[in-house]
Design a protein around this motif. Structure first.
Motif, PDB file in Angstrom:
ATOM      1  N   ASN A   1       0.903  -1.229  -0.144  1.00  0.00           N
ATOM      2  CA  ASN A   1      -0.017  -0.071   0.036  1.00  0.00           C
ATOM      3  C   ASN A   1       0.997   1.459  -0.047  1.00  0.00           C
ATOM      4  OD1 ASN A   1       0.252   1.349   3.029  1.00  0.00           O
ATOM      5  ND2 ASN A   1      -0.279  -0.879   3.233  1.00  0.00           N
ATOM      6  N   GLU A   2       0.340   2.389  -0.318  1.00  0.00           N
ATOM      7  CA  GLU A   2       1.041   3.531  -0.511  1.00  0.00           C
ATOM      8  C   GLU A   2       1.167   4.334   0.820  1.00  0.00           C
ATOM      9  OE1 GLU A   2      -1.411   6.915  -2.538  1.00  0.00           O
ATOM     10  OE2 GLU A   2      -2.322   4.928  -3.162  1.00  0.00           O
ATOM     11  N   TYR A   3       0.378   3.872   1.915  1.00  0.00           N
ATOM     12  CA  TYR A   3       0.475   4.728   3.114  1.00  0.00           C
ATOM     13  C   TYR A   3       1.358   3.927   4.111  1.00  0.00           C
ATOM     14  CZ  TYR A   3      -3.545   6.764   0.997  1.00  0.00           C
ATOM     15  OH  TYR A   3      -4.399   7.365   0.014  1.00  0.00           O
ATOM     16  N   LYS A   4       2.083   4.518   5.148  1.00  0.00           N
ATOM     17  CA  LYS A   4       2.650   3.946   6.207  1.00  0.00           C
ATOM     18  C   LYS A   4       1.629   3.200   7.181  1.00  0.00           C
ATOM     19  CE  LYS A   4       6.744   6.650   6.206  1.00  0.00           C
ATOM     20  NZ  LYS A   4       7.767   7.362   7.099  1.00  0.00           N
ATOM     21  N   HIS A   5       0.541   3.930   7.634  1.00  0.00           N
ATOM     22  CA  HIS A   5      -0.546   3.466   8.273  1.00  0.00           C
ATOM     23  C   HIS A   5      -1.819   2.976   7.491  1.00  0.00           C
ATOM     24  CE1 HIS A   5       2.054   5.920  10.657  1.00  0.00           C
ATOM     25  NE2 HIS A   5       1.827   4.937  11.581  1.00  0.00           N
ATOM     26  N   PHE A   6      -1.954   1.772   7.280  1.00  0.00           N
ATOM     27  CA  PHE A   6      -3.175   1.149   6.551  1.00  0.00           C
ATOM     28  C   PHE A   6      -4.148   0.538   7.113  1.00  0.00           C
ATOM     29  CE2 PHE A   6      -4.854  -1.803   3.519  1.00  0.00           C
ATOM     30  CZ  PHE A   6      -5.368  -0.990   2.630  1.00  0.00           C
ATOM     31  N   ILE A   7      -5.407   1.032   7.129  1.00  0.00           N
ATOM     32  CA  ILE A   7      -6.429   0.468   7.603  1.00  0.00           C
ATOM     33  C   ILE A   7      -7.222  -0.827   6.674  1.00  0.00           C
ATOM     34  CG2 ILE A   7      -9.021   0.754   8.729  1.00  0.00           C
ATOM     35  CD1 ILE A   7      -8.080   3.629   8.740  1.00  0.00           C
ATOM     36  N   TYR A   8      -6.989  -2.005   7.539  1.00  0.00           N
ATOM     37  CA  TYR A   8      -7.550  -3.200   6.845  1.00  0.00           C
ATOM     38  C   TYR A   8      -9.035  -3.353   7.398  1.00  0.00           C
ATOM     39  CZ  TYR A   8      -8.674  -7.963   5.643  1.00  0.00           C
ATOM     40  OH  TYR A   8      -9.487  -9.175   5.244  1.00  0.00           O
ATOM     41  N   LEU A   9     -10.026  -3.378   6.397  1.00  0.00           N
ATOM     42  CA  LEU A   9     -11.432  -3.826   6.822  1.00  0.00           C
ATOM     43  C   LEU A   9     -11.676  -5.286   6.521  1.00  0.00           C
ATOM     44  CD1 LEU A   9     -12.961  -0.582   5.218  1.00  0.00           C
ATOM     45  CD2 LEU A   9     -12.613  -0.876   7.501  1.00  0.00           C
ATOM     46  N   LYS A  10     -12.168  -5.772   7.641  1.00  0.00           N
ATOM     47  CA  LYS A  10     -12.845  -7.169   7.336  1.00  0.00           C
ATOM     48  C   LYS A  10     -14.303  -7.077   6.951  1.00  0.00           C
ATOM     49  CE  LYS A  10     -12.299 -11.657   7.932  1.00  0.00           C
ATOM     50  NZ  LYS A  10     -11.485 -12.485   6.976  1.00  0.00           N
ATOM     51  N   GLU A  11     -14.454  -6.623   5.736  1.00  0.00           N
ATOM     52  CA  GLU A  11     -15.789  -6.381   5.155  1.00  0.00           C
ATOM     53  C   GLU A  11     -17.104  -7.248   5.260  1.00  0.00           C
ATOM     54  OE1 GLU A  11     -15.776  -3.017   2.027  1.00  0.00           O
ATOM     55  OE2 GLU A  11     -14.093  -4.137   1.793  1.00  0.00           O
ATOM     56  N   PHE A  30      -2.817 -12.662  17.146  1.00  0.00           N
ATOM     57  CA  PHE A  30      -1.465 -11.877  16.662  1.00  0.00           C
ATOM     58  C   PHE A  30      -0.506 -12.909  16.247  1.00  0.00           C
ATOM     59  CE2 PHE A  30      -3.585  -8.527  19.155  1.00  0.00           C
ATOM     60  CZ  PHE A  30      -3.259  -7.411  18.338  1.00  0.00           C
ATOM     61  N   LEU A  31      -0.138 -13.068  14.677  1.00  0.00           N
ATOM     62  CA  LEU A  31       0.522 -13.886  14.117  1.00  0.00           C
ATOM     63  C   LEU A  31       1.991 -13.414  14.214  1.00  0.00           C
ATOM     64  CD1 LEU A  31      -1.631 -14.952  11.461  1.00  0.00           C
ATOM     65  CD2 LEU A  31      -1.640 -15.988  13.650  1.00  0.00           C
ATOM     66  N   CYS A  32       2.352 -12.332  14.521  1.00  0.00           N
ATOM     67  CA  CYS A  32       3.696 -11.642  14.522  1.00  0.00           C
ATOM     68  C   CYS A  32       3.791 -10.732  15.829  1.00  0.00           C
ATOM     69  CB  CYS A  32       3.958 -10.738  13.225  1.00  0.00           C
ATOM     70  SG  CYS A  32       2.725  -9.338  13.314  1.00  0.00           S
ATOM     71  N   ASN A  33       5.035 -10.354  16.153  1.00  0.00           N
ATOM     72  CA  ASN A  33       5.517  -9.222  17.024  1.00  0.00           C
ATOM     73  C   ASN A  33       5.693  -7.817  16.059  1.00  0.00           C
ATOM     74  OD1 ASN A  33       5.336 -10.747  19.577  1.00  0.00           O
ATOM     75  ND2 ASN A  33       7.500 -11.730  18.688  1.00  0.00           N
ATOM     76  N   SER A  34       5.139  -6.894  16.669  1.00  0.00           N
ATOM     77  CA  SER A  34       5.180  -5.741  15.898  1.00  0.00           C
ATOM     78  C   SER A  34       5.318  -4.610  16.697  1.00  0.00           C
ATOM     79  CB  SER A  34       3.882  -5.451  15.103  1.00  0.00           C
ATOM     80  OG  SER A  34       3.896  -4.389  14.374  1.00  0.00           O
ATOM     81  N   TYR A 148       4.026  -2.011   9.511  1.00  0.00           N
ATOM     82  CA  TYR A 148       5.017  -2.455   8.753  1.00  0.00           C
ATOM     83  C   TYR A 148       4.775  -3.793   7.788  1.00  0.00           C
ATOM     84  CZ  TYR A 148       7.647  -0.443  12.530  1.00  0.00           C
ATOM     85  OH  TYR A 148       8.084   0.463  13.423  1.00  0.00           O
ATOM     86  N   SER A 149       5.233  -3.994   6.672  1.00  0.00           N
ATOM     87  CA  SER A 149       4.923  -4.903   5.708  1.00  0.00           C
ATOM     88  C   SER A 149       5.251  -6.175   6.546  1.00  0.00           C
ATOM     89  CB  SER A 149       5.603  -4.782   4.524  1.00  0.00           C
ATOM     90  OG  SER A 149       6.882  -4.921   4.644  1.00  0.00           O
TER      91      SER A 149
END
Length: 162
Positions: A1-11, A30-34, A148-149
């Protein structure tokens, strides 16, 4: 995505707030540490109109998100959980007494339509956010905020109770 902070919607989990008497529930794993990740509900129409952008340099920017955000405090060398309420930006200045978002952590999230309360539960801890309502439409959607990607979460099945 083009933004550092991206909102993912579970539509597919959209909540129609005009249908009263419902309590919705889902889990996040959570599948990762971030060092920066968030979970909660979002005003679907606002998020889509903003092209899923979470932050802006515009002081009047309204992202439509209600949730908890995990950030890394370099001074204290630890992650902190901050409430995020798009209708009260000052709330983000506070640290919530809530378990750290880390790999394997499961968070139960509940939304009570009648009382407009969003509740986060984990490890016998609870954080409640009141007055959680969409701006002018009636759809709220479970969401995640990614910075973070490679950061990942898993949504459990969505349930509703009368």
């Amino acid at each position: 995505n083009e933004y550092k902070h991206f909102i993912y919607l579970k539509e597919e989990y959209d909540i129609d707030t005009s249908i009263k008497g419902k309590i919705y529930e889902w889990n996040i794993i959570f599948l990762c540490n971030s060092k920066l990740i968030g979970i909660g509900l979002a005003d679907k129409n606002i998020v889509l109109n903003n092209f899923n952008k979470f932050l802006s340099d515009d002081a009047n920017f309204y992202n439509g998100v209600f949730g908890l955000i995990s950030t890394y405090n370099m001074i204290n060398n630890k992650n902190e959980i901050h409430p995020w309420n798009c209708k009260d930006k000052n709330l983000a200045n506070y640290v919530a007494s809530f378990p750290e978002f880390k790999k394997g952590r499961e968070i139960k999230i509940k939304y009570d339509v009648n009382n407009q309360i969003l509740e986060f539960l984990s490890k016998k801890r609870c954080y409640k956010m009141e007055k959680v309502t969409p701006f002018n439409k009636k759809i709220l959607t479970p969401c995640a905020i990614f910075y973070y990607s490679g950061d990942e979460i898993k949504f459990s099945e969505f349930t509703s109770m009368d």
